[in-house]
Design a protein around this motif. Structure first.
Motif: not given
Length: 156
Positions: A76, A103, A112, A115-116
């Motif tokens: 990750d 992800i 997450k 990261t989005y």
């Protein structure tokens, strides 16, 4: 207006730069002594990202990805570092691809969500508002306030 990545390595203090350079030197020494010591590559990639050595980050991450069969627990971070390096180099398509790989290994919703946001920013920088807003919405759905802020800034 370009969107920025939630990246490491911007505006370090003198002390932080000194620490990063020391950690890079120590990690390089470990790698030279024990070339298969993959954790040293992870540490070095982290600190290279902090000081803006984006090509060095990509190189170290590729070594880890290509040579380490037991690195599942750090992939990750490895893909995240690599994505941020590509983002910093304005290679947004490669940044998106690596953020998406990152992800796959993330367990926590807040990780997450961040990261989005990075994926959304990369799409915005490519001029793809539709995809950017989609990823900002995903971050917002996970409770990340910056997702909502990005929607307000770019999607309305």
């Amino acid at each position: 207006m370009f969107s920025s990545c939630l990246c490491l390595g911007q505006k370090l203090t003198f002390k932080e730069k000194k620490t990063a350079k020391k950690e890079i030197k120590n990690s390089t020494k470990d790698i030279n002594t024990y070339p298969d010591k993959w954790k040293s590559y992870v540490v070095r990639a982290h600190y290279k990202l902090k000081i803006g050595d984006n090509q060095g980050v990509i190189k170290d991450c590729n070594v880890i990805i290509n040579k380490c069969s037991i690195c599942y627990g750090v992939l990750d971070n490895v893909y995240d570092y690599k994505a941020k390096a590509y983002f910093n180099l304005k290679d947004y398509n490669k940044a998106i691809a690596n953020f998406k790989k990152s992800i796959q290994y993330l367990k926590e919703d807040y990780e997450k969500a961040l990261t989005y946001i990075n994926i959304g920013n990369a799409y915005i920088n490519l001029g793809n508002k539709k995809h950017g807003c989609f990823y900002f919405s995903r971050a917002d759905e996970l409770g990340e306030e910056r997702g909502y802020d990005a929607i307000s800034d770019h999607c309305e």
